[in-house]
Design a protein around this motif. Structure first.
Motif, PDB file in Angstrom:
ATOM      1  N   ALA A   1      96.892  17.144  -1.856  1.00 51.16           N
ATOM      2  CA  ALA A   1      96.478  17.878  -3.053  1.00 51.16           C
ATOM      3  C   ALA A   1      95.944  19.240  -2.695  1.00 51.16           C
ATOM      4  O   ALA A   1      96.074  20.199  -3.462  1.00 51.16           O
ATOM      5  CB  ALA A   1      95.400  17.070  -3.796  1.00 51.16           C
ATOM      6  N   ALA A   2      95.409  19.361  -1.517  1.00 50.49           N
ATOM      7  CA  ALA A   2      94.863  20.657  -1.111  1.00 50.49           C
ATOM      8  C   ALA A   2      95.943  21.674  -0.856  1.00 50.49           C
ATOM      9  O   ALA A   2      95.665  22.864  -0.738  1.00 50.49           O
ATOM     10  CB  ALA A   2      94.007  20.485   0.149  1.00 50.49           C
ATOM     11  N   ALA A   3      97.185  21.237  -0.785  1.00 50.62           N
ATOM     12  CA  ALA A   3      98.263  22.171  -0.487  1.00 50.62           C
ATOM     13  C   ALA A   3      98.492  23.156  -1.606  1.00 50.62           C
ATOM     14  O   ALA A   3      99.202  24.140  -1.454  1.00 50.62           O
ATOM     15  CB  ALA A   3      99.557  21.411  -0.202  1.00 50.62           C
TER      16      ALA A   3
ATOM     17  N   ALA B   1      95.526  26.329   2.541  1.00 55.61           N
ATOM     18  CA  ALA B   1      95.328  24.969   3.021  1.00 55.61           C
ATOM     19  C   ALA B   1      96.521  24.524   3.864  1.00 55.61           C
ATOM     20  O   ALA B   1      97.648  24.908   3.588  1.00 55.61           O
ATOM     21  CB  ALA B   1      95.136  24.028   1.843  1.00 55.61           C
ATOM     22  N   PRO B   2      96.284  23.704   4.895  1.00 54.29           N
ATOM     23  CA  PRO B   2      97.401  23.178   5.689  1.00 54.29           C
ATOM     24  C   PRO B   2      98.213  22.175   4.876  1.00 54.29           C
ATOM     25  O   PRO B   2      97.722  21.602   3.903  1.00 54.29           O
ATOM     26  CB  PRO B   2      96.705  22.511   6.873  1.00 54.29           C
ATOM     27  CG  PRO B   2      95.351  22.152   6.366  1.00 54.29           C
ATOM     28  CD  PRO B   2      94.980  23.234   5.385  1.00 54.29           C
ATOM     29  N   VAL B   3      99.443  21.956   5.298  1.00 56.18           N
ATOM     30  CA  VAL B   3     100.316  20.989   4.647  1.00 56.18           C
ATOM     31  C   VAL B   3     100.483  19.804   5.589  1.00 56.18           C
ATOM     32  O   VAL B   3     100.779  19.986   6.770  1.00 56.18           O
ATOM     33  CB  VAL B   3     101.689  21.608   4.328  1.00 56.18           C
ATOM     34  CG1 VAL B   3     102.616  20.564   3.725  1.00 56.18           C
ATOM     35  CG2 VAL B   3     101.524  22.778   3.372  1.00 56.18           C
ATOM     36  N   ALA B   4     100.294  18.594   5.078  1.00 57.15           N
ATOM     37  CA  ALA B   4     100.486  17.385   5.862  1.00 57.15           C
ATOM     38  C   ALA B   4     101.560  16.539   5.187  1.00 57.15           C
ATOM     39  O   ALA B   4     101.394  16.131   4.037  1.00 57.15           O
ATOM     40  CB  ALA B   4      99.182  16.603   5.986  1.00 57.15           C
ATOM     41  N   VAL B   5     102.648  16.298   5.871  1.00 56.68           N
ATOM     42  CA  VAL B   5     103.763  15.537   5.310  1.00 56.68           C
ATOM     43  C   VAL B   5     104.299  14.590   6.372  1.00 56.68           C
ATOM     44  O   VAL B   5     103.911  14.633   7.538  1.00 56.68           O
ATOM     45  CB  VAL B   5     104.903  16.466   4.824  1.00 56.68           C
ATOM     46  CG1 VAL B   5     104.450  17.309   3.650  1.00 56.68           C
ATOM     47  CG2 VAL B   5     105.411  17.336   5.956  1.00 56.68           C
ATOM     48  N   ARG B   6     105.206  13.710   5.927  1.00 59.95           N
ATOM     49  CA  ARG B   6     105.917  12.840   6.851  1.00 59.95           C
ATOM     50  C   ARG B   6     107.250  13.477   7.191  1.00 59.95           C
ATOM     51  O   ARG B   6     107.857  14.159   6.372  1.00 59.95           O
ATOM     52  CB  ARG B   6     106.150  11.467   6.224  1.00 59.95           C
ATOM     53  CG  ARG B   6     104.889  10.734   5.808  1.00 59.95           C
ATOM     54  CD  ARG B   6     104.080  10.258   6.990  1.00 59.95           C
ATOM     55  NE  ARG B   6     104.768   9.187   7.708  1.00 59.95           N
ATOM     56  CZ  ARG B   6     104.333   8.655   8.845  1.00 59.95           C
ATOM     57  NH1 ARG B   6     103.238   9.139   9.414  1.00 59.95           N
ATOM     58  NH2 ARG B   6     104.986   7.671   9.418  1.00 59.95           N
ATOM     59  N   GLY B   7     107.708  13.274   8.424  1.00 55.53           N
ATOM     60  CA  GLY B   7     108.974  13.847   8.848  1.00 55.53           C
ATOM     61  C   GLY B   7     109.781  12.868   9.673  1.00 55.53           C
ATOM     62  O   GLY B   7     109.277  11.830  10.127  1.00 55.53           O
ATOM     63  N   LEU B   8     111.043  13.196   9.874  1.00 55.46           N
ATOM     64  CA  LEU B   8     111.944  12.360  10.652  1.00 55.46           C
ATOM     65  C   LEU B   8     112.527  13.189  11.789  1.00 55.46           C
ATOM     66  O   LEU B   8     113.021  14.303  11.560  1.00 55.46           O
ATOM     67  CB  LEU B   8     113.071  11.816   9.771  1.00 55.46           C
ATOM     68  CG  LEU B   8     113.944  10.725  10.395  1.00 55.46           C
ATOM     69  CD1 LEU B   8     113.147   9.440  10.592  1.00 55.46           C
ATOM     70  CD2 LEU B   8     115.163  10.467   9.526  1.00 55.46           C
TER      71      LEU B   8
ATOM     72  N   VAL C   1     107.422  10.607  11.914  1.00 54.41           N
ATOM     73  CA  VAL C   1     106.228  11.243  12.468  1.00 54.41           C
ATOM     74  C   VAL C   1     105.409  11.890  11.354  1.00 54.41           C
ATOM     75  O   VAL C   1     105.893  12.075  10.234  1.00 54.41           O
ATOM     76  CB  VAL C   1     106.619  12.321  13.514  1.00 54.41           C
ATOM     77  CG1 VAL C   1     107.251  11.693  14.733  1.00 54.41           C
ATOM     78  CG2 VAL C   1     107.544  13.368  12.890  1.00 54.41           C
ATOM     79  N   GLU C   2     104.167  12.230  11.696  1.00 54.92           N
ATOM     80  CA  GLU C   2     103.322  13.008  10.801  1.00 54.92           C
ATOM     81  C   GLU C   2     103.379  14.476  11.235  1.00 54.92           C
ATOM     82  O   GLU C   2     103.327  14.776  12.420  1.00 54.92           O
ATOM     83  CB  GLU C   2     101.882  12.501  10.881  1.00 54.92           C
ATOM     84  CG  GLU C   2     101.712  11.067  10.414  1.00 54.92           C
ATOM     85  CD  GLU C   2     100.295  10.569  10.610  1.00 54.92           C
ATOM     86  OE1 GLU C   2      99.461  11.343  11.140  1.00 54.92           O
ATOM     87  OE2 GLU C   2     100.024   9.405  10.255  1.00 54.92           O
ATOM     88  N   VAL C   3     103.476  15.363  10.242  1.00 54.35           N
ATOM     89  CA  VAL C   3     103.612  16.792  10.516  1.00 54.35           C
ATOM     90  C   VAL C   3     102.504  17.542   9.792  1.00 54.35           C
ATOM     91  O   VAL C   3     102.329  17.411   8.575  1.00 54.35           O
ATOM     92  CB  VAL C   3     104.982  17.333  10.069  1.00 54.35           C
ATOM     93  CG1 VAL C   3     105.131  18.801  10.449  1.00 54.35           C
ATOM     94  CG2 VAL C   3     106.108  16.506  10.672  1.00 54.35           C
ATOM     95  N   ALA C   4     101.778  18.343  10.558  1.00 56.47           N
ATOM     96  CA  ALA C   4     100.757  19.226   9.985  1.00 56.47           C
ATOM     97  C   ALA C   4     101.267  20.659  10.122  1.00 56.47           C
ATOM     98  O   ALA C   4     101.459  21.147  11.250  1.00 56.47           O
ATOM     99  CB  ALA C   4      99.428  19.048  10.691  1.00 56.47           C
ATOM    100  N   VAL C   5     101.490  21.315   8.986  1.00 61.20           N
ATOM    101  CA  VAL C   5     101.960  22.696   8.977  1.00 61.20           C
ATOM    102  C   VAL C   5     100.763  23.606   8.864  1.00 61.20           C
ATOM    103  O   VAL C   5      99.984  23.538   7.900  1.00 61.20           O
ATOM    104  CB  VAL C   5     102.945  22.948   7.819  1.00 61.20           C
ATOM    105  CG1 VAL C   5     103.487  24.378   7.876  1.00 61.20           C
ATOM    106  CG2 VAL C   5     104.083  21.948   7.861  1.00 61.20           C
ATOM    107  N   ALA C   6     100.594  24.498   9.852  1.00 62.43           N
ATOM    108  CA  ALA C   6      99.434  25.389   9.858  1.00 62.43           C
ATOM    109  C   ALA C   6      99.489  26.347   8.685  1.00 62.43           C
ATOM    110  O   ALA C   6     100.571  26.761   8.258  1.00 62.43           O
ATOM    111  CB  ALA C   6      99.376  26.160  11.173  1.00 62.43           C
ATOM    112  N   PRO C   7      98.326  26.723   8.127  1.00 65.57           N
ATOM    113  CA  PRO C   7      98.314  27.662   6.994  1.00 65.57           C
ATOM    114  C   PRO C   7      98.669  29.070   7.463  1.00 65.57           C
ATOM    115  O   PRO C   7      98.614  29.383   8.644  1.00 65.57           O
ATOM    116  CB  PRO C   7      96.865  27.577   6.502  1.00 65.57           C
ATOM    117  CG  PRO C   7      96.085  27.131   7.684  1.00 65.57           C
ATOM    118  CD  PRO C   7      96.987  26.246   8.484  1.00 65.57           C
TER     119      PRO C   7
END
Length: 293
Positions: free
Chosen positions: A18-20, A25-32, A287-293
Motif C-alpha cells: 500500500a505504501a507504493a 516508497a519502495p516496491v515489494a513484489v513477488r517475482g519468478l 522470489v521476493e523483489v524489493a525495488v529501490a525508490p
C-alpha cells in the motif's frame, strides 16, 4: 521451459504494498526467476552425428566443440577444390604461351622481311601472293601474342574462381563442427551419436546462469513505469533448509502494455553467484523483489 514459466505466472499472486502509492516508497513484489541466455544450438548442415562431445551438466567455453557432423565428403570436396586452385594458379603464372607466341612472331616477321629484301635484290624473286602470305603470318603471330596474354589473364581469374570454391568447401567443413556460441552450461541434448539430423534441428540446449532475469508485475495505479525503469532491486530467495540468500540487480525492461486488472510486466537482470561449483539462483524459483525508490 518457457511454457512452464507461463504456467507458473498464472499461479503467482502479485501484489504491491500500500505504501507504493507514495513515489518515494519502495516496491515489494513477488517475482519468478527465468533465463536471459537460453540457446537451442541448431545443426547447420544435414548429416550423421559422428560425435557428440558434451553431456548434460557440462560447462563449456565459447567455441568449444559440441558435436561433429560427418564431414568426409566435404573434406574430399575441399581437397579437390584446393587442387583445382593450385592448378589454375600454376597455369596463370606460366608465361610459356606468351613467350612462344613472341618467338613465333619474331620468326614470321623475319621471314617477311627477308622476302622483301629478296625482291629488292632480284625482281619478282617472290610473288606478291607469297609476300602477302608472309605478312599475314607475321600479323597473325602478333595477334597470337595478345591472345596469349589475354588467356593468361583469364587463367589468373580462374584461380580466383577456384579459390572461392575452395573457401566455400572449407566453410562447409567448418559448419559441420558445431561449437558453443558462448560460455554456458549444457542443459539438454536432443540427439545421439550415429543419428541423422536435418539443418535447423536442435542438437543441444545451452543456458547461462551468471546473470538471470526476474520477472514480475507492478500495479499501474500504484507505481508509474517512469518510477520503476532503471531502479536497483534486491532479490531474496529461500533455498533448501530455509536458507535465505540476497542478490542485486536492476530493472532493465518495463512493458508498454498494461494487463487486464491494471498490472504491467517488468523484469530485472540479477547477478548470480556460486556456492562451490553450483549456482545459487535457479530459473523457476519464486522470489521476493524489493525495488529501490
Amino acid at each position: 521451459m518457457r511454457n512452464v514459466l507461463q504456467v507458473c505466472w498464472a499461479t503467482i499472486a502479485i501484489a504491491a504494498s500500500a505504501a507504493a502509492a507514495d513515489p518515494a516508497a519502495p516496491v515489494a513484489v513477488r517475482g519468478l526467476v527465468s533465463l536471459v541466455d537460453d540457446v537451442m544450438v541448431p545443426a547447420p548442415r544435414a548429416g550423421v552425428i559422428r560425435e557428440l562431445a558434451v553431456k548434460e551438466g557440462d560447462q563449456v567455453e565459447k567455441d568449444v566443440l559440441l558435436a561433429q557432423i560427418d564431414d568426409e565428403q566435404s573434406k574430399l570436396e575441399m581437397n579437390a577444390a584446393r587442387v583445382e586452385r593450385e592448378a589454375a594458379e600454376a597455369k596463370g603464372e606460366s608465361d610459356v604461351d606468351v613467350r612462344f607466341a613472341e618467338a613465333t612472331h619474331l620468326v614470321a616477321e623475319a621471314e617477311h622481311r627477308k622476302g622483301l629484301e629478296a625482291n629488292q635484290k632480284v625482281r619478282d624473286a617472290l610473288s606478291d601472293t607469297e609476300i602477302d602470305r608472309l605478312k599475314l603470318a607475321a600479323d597473325q603471330a602478333l595477334l597470337r601474342i595478345e591472345a596469349s596474354k589475354h588467356e593468361r589473364r583469364l587463367k589468373g581469374l580462374d584461380s580466383k574462381v577456384f579459390g572461392a570454391k575452395e573457401d566455400l568447401a572449407k566453410l562447409d567443413v567448418r559448419r559441420r563442427q558445431v561449437t558453443a556460441p558462448m560460455p554456458s552450461i549444457v542443459a539438454e541434448r536432443f540427439v545421439r551419436a550415429g543419428e541423422w539430423i536435418e539443418p535447423g534441428k536442435p542438437i543441444v540446449r545451452l543456458v547461462r546462469l551468471e546473470r538471470l532475469r526476474v520477472e514480475m508485475f507492478v500495479r499501474v495505479a500504484e507505481k508509474l513505469p517512469s518510477e520503476i525503469v532503471g531502479r536497483p532491486v534486491t532479490v531474496s530467495a529461500v533455498l533448501a533448509r530455509d536458507r535465505r540468500e540476497s542478490f542485486t540487480g536492476r530493472i532493465t525492461f518495463v512493458s508498454p502494455l498494461v494487463q487486464p486488472g491494471g498490472d504491467y510486466r517488468v523484469w530485472a537482470e540479477v547477478d548470480n553467484r556460486r556456492d562451490g561449483d553450483q549456482w545459487l539462483l535457479r530459473p523457476g524459483l519464486e522470489v521476493e523483489v524489493a525495488v529501490a525508490p
